[in-house]
Design an enzyme around this catalytic site. Structure first.
Site, PDB file in Angstrom:
ATOM      1  N   ASP A  23      10.323  25.462 -43.528  1.00  0.00           N
ATOM      2  CA  ASP A  23      10.002  26.504 -43.113  1.00  0.00           C
ATOM      3  C   ASP A  23      10.796  27.621 -44.000  1.00  0.00           C
ATOM      4  O   ASP A  23      11.966  27.182 -44.460  1.00  0.00           O
ATOM      5  CB  ASP A  23       9.823  27.216 -41.862  1.00  0.00           C
ATOM      6  CG  ASP A  23      11.364  26.682 -41.172  1.00  0.00           C
ATOM      7  OD1 ASP A  23      12.205  27.373 -41.270  1.00  0.00           O
ATOM      8  OD2 ASP A  23      11.347  25.710 -40.369  1.00  0.00           O
TER       9      ASP A  23
ATOM     10  N   GLU B  29      12.407  -1.396 -66.524  1.00  0.00           N
ATOM     11  CA  GLU B  29      12.228  -0.500 -65.503  1.00  0.00           C
ATOM     12  C   GLU B  29      13.482   0.611 -65.478  1.00  0.00           C
ATOM     13  O   GLU B  29      13.068   1.905 -65.226  1.00  0.00           O
ATOM     14  CB  GLU B  29      12.260  -0.957 -64.164  1.00  0.00           C
ATOM     15  CG  GLU B  29      11.032  -1.905 -63.917  1.00  0.00           C
ATOM     16  CD  GLU B  29      10.978  -2.484 -62.377  1.00  0.00           C
ATOM     17  OE1 GLU B  29      10.025  -2.464 -61.908  1.00  0.00           O
ATOM     18  OE2 GLU B  29      11.853  -3.597 -62.352  1.00  0.00           O
TER      19      GLU B  29
END
Ligand code: GLA
Length: 765
Positions: A544, A624
């Site tokens: 929020d 990777e």
């Protein structure tokens, strides 16, 4: 005759007619006090120069309506039931849900507020102890409206923060007891907005753990349409934000109003459609479990809420709120500084790690270009699972194999900064802190408290608990020389009771808890201005605008699956900007869903958040790690566009096959279009979109960020996405189709859910 007040003419006052008009860049907001002192809300919408818009509020005599005593004999049409008002009060003939309700010493709840005066101040008002928007640009002005009840001793101040350039208005309210006897505040909404008419839908953001903020659009029916939280935190179940929009409005067109509460505790957001089709919208602290005793001269200030208006649909709301949050909510260093690419060990190790293991992970991450190492749960007290140890923020040196200071040094030797996880507002029953201070846990005398993840809340409403936490956290930040702190909270509030307040003040406990949390966060911010704090609450259960005043980023969800994240980030983006959304690339198969997606897909999604990793890099192959490095390089190269660009949702994740979103430079010189397939179909629909935020008259070159992606495309698409040129006008009107990978058919093991990043850059050709 009107006259202007304020440097940028944001607040215009016509004193004779008692009309006050707030002008922002594209909107007008107006109020007017009538001869009986009722403060009308006359208009909020498209900008207009009209001096008096009260004619738009229609009054007529209606059967069975309430009429105030002073107008009742002469004006049967005058009814508080139908007048749109700036602040509505309970009991005096307004039967809609009301913003303010008090219980006076004699037990009455009836209140009638009358306009008294106004004041205009340069700059934005502040709210001591509460999070609030601020202004450093000279854009904001403050309007204060004073009202009172002629017969009862209450004064009310309405605060308006008018941000003209940002197109946002903030609201808060202060209530003062002007009598000798105490009274009780039962409800005090921060923001109230009345519409005399309107055919509106309401978008809210319901969700749950690992599936936060799923936008839900419903037509307002007569009566109450409300969402809220009574969990003591803003919650994953509903978000304290909403969009009210014309039924005909879409993502890119039509009138819409956005609302966001700058608060992290219980809230109630109500939209009521009354019998005459007027609409009242209120945002504030949830009145259940809330009651505040006001002694003589005592006052209560509500948190603030913010609102914005757009005539370009939902996207206009998002653009305004994103800019506003970035410029007027997020504070300090991290407002502008590039946030570090981090690695968090949680999904890599969970509770099972040693100091050595962490160093190995940091070393491997460094090779890929990661900049910050975050040690999550399990480094303190007795904490090898989630049943014990919370509250004991003492490093577990046996597990770490060294002190916290030494661990920090060793991490920094690998070239990474160091950060730590805390869950400050909680306590385990099996902890030294609980054994020393059992009364510090939130529980009701004589009752066994509710457990949640085996833990209890600490009574953060108490000053001594706040002081303890400030001391503990500060000590760890100093010892570990922390660059980052993850502030988690993994349970809701139950068993509300505090030993520090008498019986008639227990209703203050939840709000005082929030004020306590804010006080600790503010103390840390002040003492450690460089510290980056990331908010978290079992993922995104406290996402929020209140938290964002202290924690510039918030972990969006515990669901790190890239495809699930498309939905979660889509909903979150309606109100909150990219820069605030914590997003990590995690291992495959994903730990929450079991799904495998390529590193590219996971990176594309996480880059439209704060970008980091949450896996064990020591388990990755060399290729990777090289891929990680390439993605981090791309992120850094595109940082400004990704994080500060204007954000557009082009194709929603509810479409047939792919989700498309865009970040555009504010000057229109370039844009990044992100395409991620959320479904694997043998014959996907071709998703069409129109590129936003460009200049019609400029030409743009279209290319793929990763040239290797062109190998996935057929020749026709290759020609389009690999260097073709189009005008801004064509890109906006004719648009583009999302690239489609042409390889699914007949090939097993082809990476699912492909992703493309398309760069659109101004060219002089
Ligand atoms: C919560 C957080 C996770 C992780 C764990 C640790 O679930 O959302 O990211 O920090 O707690 O216990």
């Amino acid at each position: 005759m009107g006259f202007f007040i304020g440097g940028n003419m944001a607040i215009l006052v016509n004193e004779a007619e008692r009309i006050i008009t707030l002008q922002t860049k594209t909107a007008t907001y107006q109020m007017k006090a009538d001869e009986w002192g009722t403060l009308w809300h006359t208009y909020y919408g498209t900008k207009t120069a009209e001096d008096d818009l009260s004619y738009a509020c229609f009054m007529r005599t209606r059967g069975h309506t309430a009429n105030p005593y002073e107008t009742g004999m002469q004006h049967r049409e005058y009814s508080l039931e139908t007048i749109p008002q700036e602040v509505s009060a309970f009991g005096g003939g307004d039967f809609r849900t009301t913003a303010l309700r008090v219980r006076f010493a004699n037990g009455t709840e009836t209140l009638r507020l009358k306009y008294e005066s106004f004041e205009v101040r340069k700059g934005k008002y502040g709210l001591p102890g509460l999070p609030a928007a601020y202004d450093e640009t000279g854009d904001a002005e403050t309007l204060i409206i004073r009202l009172s009840d002629p017969e009862y001793p209450i004064a009310v101040e309405l605060y308006y923060g008018v941000f003209a350039e940002a197109d946002v208005i903030t609201r808060a309210m202060r209530v003062v007891n002007q009598g000798d006897e105490p009274f009780y505040l039962e409800k005090a909404a921060s923001l109230g907005l009345d519409f005399a008419h309107g055919d509106f839908d309401l978008i809210t953001f319901p969700g749950r753990w690992a599936k936060e903020r799923v936008p839900e659009r419903l037509q307002l029916r007569h009566g109450m349409n409300s969402v809220g939280s009574l969990r003591g935190l803003s919650s994953a179940q509903e978000n304290p934000s909403a969009i009210l929009l014309d039924r005909a409005a879409t993502e890119t067109s039509g009138e819409a109003y956005g609302f966001a509460f700058v608060y992290s505790g219980d809230f109630l957001l109500e939209a009521e459609r009354d019998t005459y089709n007027g609409i009242r919208l209120l945002v504030g602290i949830h009145p259940d479990h809330f009651e505040w005793k006001l002694e003589k001269n005592g006052s209560f200030t509500t948190p603030e809420a913010m609102m914005t208006y757009s005539d370009t649909g939902i996207s206009g709301i998002s653009l305004r709120f994103h800019r506003f949050i970035n410029e007027h909510i997020i504070r300090g260093k991290w407002k502008t500084a590039r946030r570090p690419v981090l690695i968090n060990n949680w999904e890599g190790t969970y509770f099972r790690f040693t100091g050595e293991k962490l160093i190995e992970m940091a070393r491997a991450a460094k090779k890929a270009g990661v900049e910050l190492f975050v040690l999550d749960d399990g480094w303190f007290g007795k904490r090898d699972d989630d049943r014990s140890g919370l509250g004991d923020w003492t490093p577990n040196e046996a597990k770490l194999g060294c002190t916290l200071a030494e661990l920090g040094d060793r991490i920094r030797e690998t070239g990474l900064e160091f950060g730590l996880w805390f869950e400050p507002e909680t306590i385990s029953e099996d902890s030294d802190l609980y054994r020393a201070h059992p009364d510090w846990a939130v529980k009701v005398p004589g009752k066994a408290p509710d457990l949640s993840r085996y833990e209890l809340l600490l009574d953060v409403s108490r000053t001594e608990v706040q002081d303890h936490l400030i001391a503990e956290l500060s000590a760890r930040i100093r010892e570990g020389k922390l660059a980052y702190l993850k502030w988690d909270l993994n349970r809701s509030m139950t068993d509300r009771y505090t030993a520090s307040l008498p019986a008639d003040r227990q209703g203050e406990m939840t709000h005082r808890f929030m004020l306590g949390t804010y006080r600790i966060m503010e103390a840390l911010r002040t003492e450690f201005p460089e510290l980056l704090i990331e908010g978290c609450s079992s993922g995104g259960a406290r996402f929020d605008a209140g938290m964002l005043c202290y924690t510039p980023q918030i972990w969006t969800s515990d669901d790190t699956d890239a495809i699930e994240r498309l939905f979660i980030q889509y909903g979150t983006s309606m109100i909150y900007p990219v820069k605030t959304m914590g997003a990590h690339v995690s291992a495959v198969p994903n730990h929450q869903t079991g799904r495998s997606t390529s590193m590219k897909t996971r990176s594309t999604v996480a880059m439209s958040g704060t970008f980091g990793y949450e896996l064990d890099p020591t388990k990755l192959e060399e290729e990777e790690i090289a891929e990680m490095r390439a993605e981090i390089d791309t992120f850094k190269a595109l940082y400004d566009l990704l994080q500060n660009g204007d954000y557009y949702r082009l194709v929603p994740p509810t479409s047939d096959s792919c989700t498309v979103w865009e970040q555009a430079a504010k000057d229109g010189s370039r844009a990044l279009v992100n395409v991620v397939y959320h479904a694997v179909r043998p014959c996907p629909l071709s998703e069409h979109f129109r590129v936003q935020g460009l200049k019609d008259e400029w030409n743009y070159r279209i290319s793929l960020v990763d040239p290797a992606d062109s190998e996935k495309l057929d020749n026709r698409q290759k020609a389009l996405f690999d260097g073709s040129i189009a005008s801004g006008l064509a890109l906006r009107t004719v648009g583009l189709y999302a690239p489609v990978q042409s390889l699914f058919r007949g090939k097993s093991g082809v990476t699912d859910y492909p992703a493309f990043q398309i760069l659109i850059e101004k060219t002089d050709r």
